[in-house]
Enzyme design. Structure first.
Site, PDB file in Angstrom:
ATOM      1  CG  HIS A 158      -0.118   0.148   2.525  1.00 14.04           C
ATOM      2  ND1 HIS A 158       0.548  -0.908   3.115  1.00 14.04           N
ATOM      3  CD2 HIS A 158       0.153   1.227   3.304  1.00 14.04           C
ATOM      4  CE1 HIS A 158       1.172  -0.489   4.190  1.00 14.04           C
ATOM      5  NE2 HIS A 158       0.959   0.814   4.342  1.00 14.04           N
ATOM      6  CG  ASP A 168       1.833   5.035   4.697  1.00 17.49           C
ATOM      7  OD1 ASP A 168       1.250   3.936   4.599  1.00 17.49           O
ATOM      8  OD2 ASP A 168       2.902   5.181   5.318  1.00 17.49           O
ATOM      9  NE  ARG A 216       9.523  -5.207  10.859  1.00 19.06           N
ATOM     10  CZ  ARG A 216       8.680  -4.350  10.308  1.00 19.06           C
ATOM     11  NH1 ARG A 216       7.431  -4.692  10.073  1.00 19.06           N
ATOM     12  NH2 ARG A 216       9.086  -3.129  10.004  1.00 19.06           N
ATOM     13  CG  HIS A 260       5.130   1.076   2.562  1.00 23.72           C
ATOM     14  ND1 HIS A 260       4.576   2.206   1.998  1.00 23.72           N
ATOM     15  CD2 HIS A 260       4.576   0.976   3.797  1.00 23.72           C
ATOM     16  CE1 HIS A 260       3.732   2.767   2.853  1.00 23.72           C
ATOM     17  NE2 HIS A 260       3.708   2.036   3.956  1.00 23.72           N
TER      18      HIS A 260
HETATM   19  O1  AKG Z   1       5.320  -2.506   9.770  1.00 23.39           O
HETATM   20  C1  AKG Z   1       5.813  -1.822   8.897  1.00 23.39           C
HETATM   21  O2  AKG Z   1       7.007  -1.722   8.733  1.00 23.39           O
HETATM   22  C2  AKG Z   1       4.910  -1.048   7.952  1.00 23.39           C
HETATM   23  C3  AKG Z   1       3.756  -0.387   8.611  1.00 23.39           C
HETATM   24  C4  AKG Z   1       2.964   0.443   7.663  1.00 23.39           C
HETATM   25  O3  AKG Z   1       3.237   0.493   6.505  1.00 23.39           O
HETATM   26  C5  AKG Z   1       1.818   1.237   8.151  1.00 23.39           C
HETATM   27  O4  AKG Z   1       1.452   1.143   9.333  1.00 23.39           O
HETATM   28  O5  AKG Z   1       1.253   1.986   7.321  1.00 23.39           O
HETATM   29 FE   FE2 Z   2       2.226   2.155   5.518  1.00 26.54          FE
END
Ligand code: AKG
Ligand code: FE2
Length: 369
Positions: free
Chosen positions: A227, A229, A294, A284
């Site tokens: 996605h 942001d 994680r 990403h």
């Molecule tokens: O966990 C991650 O590294 C990505 C999180 C992410 O892309 C988000 O919360 O929008």
């Molecule tokens: Fe994100």
């Protein structure tokens, strides 16, 4: 302001059921979590020799390096950013203890279908037929209501940490905005809504905690699907387990390795619009790990609710017409809730001129339903 952001989500309810969240009881990956190549971008190779730029903010050339990273990657990591490291540690500990609560306790603070804050699976889950191997918690405004449900005895100490984190993140985000915009020749006079002090006074942010438990079959699972942001920019802290990947044109998925004390900065869709397409908002995703959990903490930064975001006039000319129509953050979140990764194309008014690639046209390579 936070209530306005909340309104935007309320207007676009997402009906997700949260019953799949007890990962600790799963020894094998259930079919509902098995992603195939068609479900995401798994067909893009991983690796490659290239790596996301790491920029030391105390470097006198940081400014130039940021501009270059924004144009060529849409993402970079920063070190020596001045964000208090104990606050990063304490916030990471607080979110870890949140996700370690028993599932029944966490569900007491579940996000309601028309709500934005609270515990649950990723909002983007509604666009995919497979489930993601992650759980999340979102804070917009004060966390007190939900934290009281999670920790009836000692919620105030957690609230204090989160409120301080939001305040410090807001300051860092404003500083990064000027570094990123300054590289395009934009000054405080060009962005009236940054306020008289140029500190983006009315801007606000949502805090997104993501937890990815260790997964019995990580190669077939997906932590968080690809996605972009819906922000101006995102500031992300990740724990020492890697998992964040960005899609690099011509290379494939590139892992963004955790660096101690480093923060990952993403260009979001609204900064892409503001820059008239000069800065790509980076696609990403997060992958998962067989043995290690994680944790990531994303600060999603956006403009004041009344502000219409459109390409900055300095970046528009007869040879560079505005690529996007003006949108408020709320309107854009509505568009995203409907069109997901095609949201940017849906607010585009002008096709890129000959020879210019629309760096953000993911519509031909993202499966959204
Ligand atoms: O966990 C991650 O590294 C990505 C999180 C992410 O892309 C988000 O919360 O929008
Ligand atoms: Fe994100």
């Amino acid at each position: 302001m936070p209530s306005r952001l909340t309104d935007a989500f309320r207007a676009h309810p997402v009906h997700l059921h949260h019953k799949h969240l007890d990962f600790t009881s799963l020894q094998e990956l259930p079919d509902s979590y098995k992603w195939t190549q068609l479900d995401d971008h798994a067909h893009y190779p991983s690796g490659g020799a290239e790596s996301v730029p790491v920029i030391d903010l105390s470097d006198p050339n940081a400014f130039k390096k940021i501009g270059h990273a924004c144009k060529t990657w849409g993402v970079f990591q920063v070190t020596n950013h001045g964000f208090p490291s104990t606050l990063l540690d304490n916030t990471e500990k607080a979110s870890k203890s949140l996700f370690c609560l028993p599932i029944q306790q966490k569900l007491k603070a579940a996000r309601s279908p028309d709500g934005v804050s609270g515990y649950g699976i990723a909002r983007i889950s509604s666009f995919f037929s497979k489930l993601m191997w992650s759980e999340g918690f979102t804070v917009v405004g004060s966390p007190v209501e939900h934290f009281r449900q999670l920790w009836p005895q000692d919620y105030t100490q957690f609230c204090d940490i989160i409120e301080e984190y939001q305040m410090e993140m807001q300051k860092l985000a404003a500083r990064l905005m000027w570094l990123m915009l300054g590289s395009l020749g934009i000054t405080k006079e060009d962005v009236k809504w940054a306020g008289p002090k140029g500190d983006f006074e009315g801007a606000s942010g949502a805090l997104q905690f993501n937890y990815y438990p260790a997964c019995p079959d990580p190669d077939r699972a997906m932590g968080l699907a690809a996605h972009t942001d819906s922000t101006l920019l995102t500031i992300l802290h990740q724990n020492s387990t890697s998992g964040l990947q960005v899609l690099r044109e011509g290379t494939g998925w590139v892992t963004v390795p955790p660096i101690p004390g480093g923060l990952v900065i993403n260009v979001g869709d609204l900064l892409h619009i503001l820059s008239n397409g000069l800065y790509p908002s980076v696609l990403h995703r997060a992958v998962v790990n067989r043995t290690k959990h994680r944790l990531s903490m994303a600060y999603l930064y956006g403009p004041p609710s009344s502000v219409k975001i459109s390409p900055l006039s300095k970046l528009v000319s007869p040879s560079q017409p505005p690529l996007y129509r003006p949108v408020t953050w709320n309107e854009y979140l509505g568009t995203k809730a409907k069109h997901f990764n095609k949201a940017l194309s849906s607010v585009r008014v002008c096709a890129p001129l000959n020879g210019l690639v629309d760096v953000n046209d993911h519509s031909n390579r993202v499966k959204v339903g």
